[in-house]
Motif scaffolding. Sequence first.
Motif, PDB file in Angstrom:
ATOM      1  N   GLY A  78       0.775  -1.181   0.153  1.00  0.00           N
ATOM      2  CA  GLY A  78       0.033   0.019   0.032  1.00  0.00           C
ATOM      3  C   GLY A  78       0.841   1.249  -0.140  1.00  0.00           C
ATOM      4  O   GLY A  78       0.225   2.531   0.159  1.00  0.00           O
ATOM      5  N   LEU A  84      -3.185   5.227  -4.765  1.00  0.00           N
ATOM      6  CA  LEU A  84      -2.821   4.255  -5.673  1.00  0.00           C
ATOM      7  C   LEU A  84      -2.264   4.875  -7.168  1.00  0.00           C
ATOM      8  O   LEU A  84      -1.033   4.553  -7.600  1.00  0.00           O
ATOM      9  N   ILE A 138      -1.319  -4.331  -9.097  1.00  0.00           N
ATOM     10  CA  ILE A 138      -2.418  -3.473  -8.490  1.00  0.00           C
ATOM     11  C   ILE A 138      -3.398  -4.585  -7.976  1.00  0.00           C
ATOM     12  O   ILE A 138      -3.859  -4.355  -6.885  1.00  0.00           O
ATOM     13  N   ALA A 139      -3.984  -5.581  -8.565  1.00  0.00           N
ATOM     14  CA  ALA A 139      -4.819  -6.426  -8.280  1.00  0.00           C
ATOM     15  C   ALA A 139      -4.471  -7.175  -6.941  1.00  0.00           C
ATOM     16  O   ALA A 139      -5.300  -7.303  -6.226  1.00  0.00           O
ATOM     17  N   ARG A 141      -2.267  -5.672  -4.775  1.00  0.00           N
ATOM     18  CA  ARG A 141      -2.459  -4.754  -3.625  1.00  0.00           C
ATOM     19  C   ARG A 141      -3.807  -4.333  -3.266  1.00  0.00           C
ATOM     20  O   ARG A 141      -4.033  -4.311  -1.950  1.00  0.00           O
ATOM     21  N   GLU A 142      -4.825  -4.641  -4.066  1.00  0.00           N
ATOM     22  CA  GLU A 142      -5.919  -3.791  -3.445  1.00  0.00           C
ATOM     23  C   GLU A 142      -6.820  -4.875  -2.936  1.00  0.00           C
ATOM     24  O   GLU A 142      -7.550  -4.790  -2.148  1.00  0.00           O
ATOM     25  N   ARG A 144      -8.925  -7.011  -3.570  1.00  0.00           N
ATOM     26  CA  ARG A 144     -10.294  -7.213  -4.011  1.00  0.00           C
ATOM     27  C   ARG A 144     -10.242  -7.512  -5.633  1.00  0.00           C
ATOM     28  O   ARG A 144      -9.267  -7.351  -6.318  1.00  0.00           O
ATOM     29  N   VAL A 146     -10.564  -6.439  -9.024  1.00  0.00           N
ATOM     30  CA  VAL A 146     -10.372  -4.952  -9.583  1.00  0.00           C
ATOM     31  C   VAL A 146     -11.019  -5.163 -10.868  1.00  0.00           C
ATOM     32  O   VAL A 146     -11.013  -6.125 -11.412  1.00  0.00           O
ATOM     33  N   ASP A 150     -10.615  -0.942 -15.364  1.00  0.00           N
ATOM     34  CA  ASP A 150      -9.777  -0.275 -14.600  1.00  0.00           C
ATOM     35  C   ASP A 150      -8.306  -0.630 -14.907  1.00  0.00           C
ATOM     36  O   ASP A 150      -7.516   0.573 -15.175  1.00  0.00           O
TER      37      ASP A 150
END
Length: 197
Positions: A78, A84, A138-139, A141-142, A144, A146, A150
């Motif tokens: 994060g 982000l 990114i996927a 890190r998030e 959830r 995504v 996006d």
Amino acid sequence: MSDSAGGSRRERTLRAIIRSARELTDEHGLDGFTMEQLAERTGVSRRTLFNYVPGKVDAVLGPEKTLDPAIIEAFLAGGPTGDLLVDVKEIVRASLQADVPDPAELAAVRRLLRKDTRLMLAVHERFVEKSRELSDAIATREGRQVDPLDLRIIGTLIISLCDIALDESLAQPTRTVAECFDHAFDAMSSLFAPRPA
């Protein structure tokens, strides 16, 4: 035999291959020499050459540098800022900085990129691959699901900004690709910033 201050034998051989490939490309163009001639110029066997690089383009550009694992770990956790978009900018910038050739070789690399569009296309393909890796990060890190749209938008923006940064750096040799990426990213961000009424 122990490694010297100049790096391991493998590193020295790789540097010699890259230097020879750039010299031959500068002298004859990418089509003007063979892998056999590259091996001969470097002083290695053809078999050894192919253990280091799969072809002339990779020999000229050199291998992609890997990011410091700590930078990737910070992003996945994060960081570094928690925003982000800003963090995407920072990890891409770090990646571009890692890929910068030795300062003594930078002018030669720029000259070769201007001379042969295949080298430019190969760099673009590297940007595309970095974008795929970033989308995966990114996927992760998030934590959830995504929206694929996006990820596609972010990936396309990053590839475009990297291409713009490369073009700008070639046009302005005093600025690195990473610096030009910063400028392009900030210009893009300002386009979407709220305007005063």
